[in-house]
Write an enzyme that holds these catalytic residues in place. Structure first.
Site, PDB file in Angstrom:
ATOM      1  N   SER B 157      41.972  37.764  33.681  1.00 39.52           N
ATOM      2  CA  SER B 157      43.279  38.294  34.063  1.00 39.52           C
ATOM      3  C   SER B 157      44.177  38.452  32.830  1.00 39.52           C
ATOM      4  O   SER B 157      43.753  39.059  31.852  1.00 39.52           O
ATOM      5  CB  SER B 157      43.894  37.363  35.124  1.00 39.52           C
ATOM      6  OG  SER B 157      44.992  37.961  35.743  1.00 39.52           O
ATOM      7  N   ASP B 322      38.342  42.642  43.992  1.00 44.71           N
ATOM      8  CA  ASP B 322      39.602  42.440  43.272  1.00 44.71           C
ATOM      9  C   ASP B 322      40.434  43.717  43.390  1.00 44.71           C
ATOM     10  O   ASP B 322      40.043  44.766  42.873  1.00 44.71           O
ATOM     11  CB  ASP B 322      39.278  42.144  41.803  1.00 44.71           C
ATOM     12  CG  ASP B 322      40.512  41.824  40.969  1.00 44.71           C
ATOM     13  OD1 ASP B 322      41.649  41.947  41.492  1.00 44.71           O
ATOM     14  OD2 ASP B 322      40.348  41.447  39.798  1.00 44.71           O
ATOM     15  N   HIS B 355      40.793  38.881  43.311  1.00 40.55           N
ATOM     16  CA  HIS B 355      41.062  38.584  41.908  1.00 40.55           C
ATOM     17  C   HIS B 355      40.658  37.148  41.559  1.00 40.55           C
ATOM     18  O   HIS B 355      40.209  36.875  40.447  1.00 40.55           O
ATOM     19  CB  HIS B 355      42.558  38.796  41.652  1.00 40.55           C
ATOM     20  CG  HIS B 355      42.952  38.726  40.222  1.00 40.55           C
ATOM     21  ND1 HIS B 355      42.428  39.556  39.265  1.00 40.55           N
ATOM     22  CD2 HIS B 355      43.836  37.913  39.571  1.00 40.55           C
ATOM     23  CE1 HIS B 355      42.975  39.265  38.087  1.00 40.55           C
ATOM     24  NE2 HIS B 355      43.820  38.282  38.255  1.00 40.55           N
TER      25      HIS B 355
END
Lengths: 382, 382
Positions: B157, B322, B355
């Site tokens: 991320s 995601d 995610h």
């Protein structure tokens, strides 16, 4: 209102208020002894009263679906793209009824109305209403208008849920149901977004447990946040990208917390405008109606079983980039309709605008919708 | 800490604080004269200092990536699934460095630290920092640790953005970059969600323009809302459905505004817990670092051109469900790497958790990650 008025506009319209005095029992167990519904109609009811279409609105919608309230009004009603002479819901053939739902904040009895039993504002005491409660109140409106059976009940999003519920609660009073950009029930993610919106509103210190009016204030910040998060879910990632991308308001990063990207100021503006015009208690109530909707619930989660009670034909439309109520949710509904041996026409419309696609005319959407409504019109001799 | 300790755990770890006295010039133009970084390390640096791995954390992360701070600690570090003896980042072979970034709230200098120049809390005066600023501060940490060149910089991320930025800012000091569940830039939708979070925090009356500590309070409600909306974007629709569905807390609808669905109370709980433990100014700052990240910006939006400065090899991993940083965003990055003639290994991991997938070990994820890191280890003789 544009001058000259386009030929496909319903033109000037005047809302009317209908009073109801027969107590309405609600799903929550409470009773509304008296209430009002504000209504607009477009077109003429035919002699056999067979050409009536009911329009059901979504979360922040209202009765003003088409035309203009005055020559000064800049924007037409919220579904003007689909209602008018020559449009999918053709007002030369249909008598179209559009109302503000019970609990709304645009003229129908709701949290911002005075409770006739007490003489003070309902506020947070207004009962939580469900889609079924709305359908029941709409059936009484139909009675008043002399409409025994709708040619069609039509709605997008939360409006589609009402069309679907009509087919189950009053199977003999509806010939067609158009369920557009909708879902047979909210997902956990849908509920989660609604819960964020509710928490934003109820945690605003200006909310005062729903008695903001008594405190001469409004939970503006909470309502703004609720609308901002809602708004994101109405658009597709792609359409936001297309519209705003990473466009800056000025030429360089400012390294602060003012709105820097265009999308930030757009969202703030949308949220602020909404917070000035929409009632917070109504917003809460509408999100709960969404959460509760689940016609399969009484049938052990079996949607096909629930649909066995329906008699009407269905039009189901979904939009390819809608991630709030994705095409898969419409397909779930269509599959259940087929399993229940109902007649259904289904199309997934390829459109880039996400959930908002149902408000925006595209050739294929208009074509499919027009063709279906033309069939409805011919069927009822309109 | 489990007893007995699993063989693949790094066990007890003790954070260390590093002091920096050389002024650090930031992207925003401000200068930090002195600052501290809190760091954990796992494994041993080899004689040639060739086996060092830098772990970069995401929005709400910190230095405690693996093992336990005490025998009483119930939960291991946030990436314990991937760091330890025999795990993808094998601490028998690598010397792993994990820090809390500048601006954080877990021990490194940030808004909740005292400004040594004034003797009072930084609060909202702490400068906005960017991914490049972090990479610069991490390079100084590398200097202190005697690491001339990282075997790999690894992050998920926002952490993946740091790994990518390392490859561009210090191409000679990094052999491999692992960019996991990340994106080369935020989309308008990503920025929009961040903006909702920021508005939630800054509109909380307890925020006091960032000086909540001086007012002996915390913007708990705002931070809670920010976390709730963030949390939804970390999970997939399907995984929320699987975990909560439309499960009620009690047996029937209650027609009120208390949490009724399990997903509501889960989100509230997550939000509340977070709001007690995370600093609001740090949250704001982290979201801005995300928004600003855009290495292609200086190259007229041409990511391949930006990547021409890189020298390292890349591992890029994405996760099928995601929707925050969808596989398409990783593919965009991979295509630019190929266009820039960089060496890159890419895999889309089929996993249901959205995610958050990068935090959850699955056989394919673990296999791909392990194989890549094994190659890195062999390359540096570890």
């Amino acid at each position: 209102m544009p001058d000259p008025l386009p030929a496909d506009s319903v033109g000037l319209v005047t809302p009317q208020t209908y009073h109801f005095d027969t107590p309405l029992e609600l799903a929550c167990g409470k009773v509304l002894n008296r209430y009002e519904l504000v209504v607009e109609t477009y077109g003429e009811l035919n002699a056999g009263a067979s050409n009536a279409i009911l329009i059901c609105h979504a979360l922040s919608g209202h009765h003003h679906a088409a035309g203009y309230h005055s020559a000064d009004e800049r924007k037409a009603g919220w579904w003007d793209s689909c209602i008018g002479p020559g449009k999918p819901i053709d007002t030369r053939r249909f008598f179209v009824v559009s109302l503000n739902n019970l609990g709304g904040c645009h003229g129908s009895t709701g949290p911002s109305s005075t409770n006739p039993d007490t003489g003070s504002l309902y506020g947070p005491d207004f009962p939580v209403v469900t889609v079924t409660d709305w359908v029941n109140s709409q059936a009484r409106l139909a009675d008043k208008l002399g409409i025994e059976c709708w040619a069609a009940v039509v709605g997008g999003s939360l409006g589609g849920m009402q069309a679907l519920q009509w087919s189950l609660t009053y199977p003999e009073r509806i010939r067609h149901a158009a369920v557009i950009a909708s879902t047979p029930r909210l997902s956990a993610q849908n509920i989660a977004f609604n819960e964020v919106a509710r928490q934003a509103i109820t945690s605003d210190p200006e909310f005062h447990a729903g008695r903001y009016s008594d405190n001469f204030t409004l939970p503006r910040r909470g309502l703004m946040l609720a609308r901002m998060v809602g708004h994101i879910t109405y658009l597709s990632d792609a359409s936001m990208g297309e519209k705003f991308g990473r466009e800056l308001r000025e030429t360089a990063y400012k390294f602060g917390y003012d709105a820097e990207f265009q999308v930030e100021s757009y969202l703030r503006y949308q949220g602020e405008r909404f917070s000035e015009s929409f009632d917070a208690n109504t917003y809460l109530l509408m999100t709960k109606a969404l959460d509760y909707f689940d016609p399969a619930y009484e049938f052990g989660g079996d949607l096909a079983k629930a649909l066995q009670g329906a008699r009407c034909e269905f039009l189901v439309l979904s939009f390819s980039t809608d991630w709030r109520f994705a095409p898969e949710r419409s397909e779930e509904l269509v599959k259940a309709m087929i399993a229940a041996r109902r007649k259904v026409s289904y199309a997934e419309i390829d459109a880039p605008w996400g959930h908002d696609g149902f408000l925006i005319p595209t050739p294929r959407y208009t074509d499919v919708f027009t063709a279906y409504m033309d069939r409805v019109a011919r069927e009822v001799g309109a």
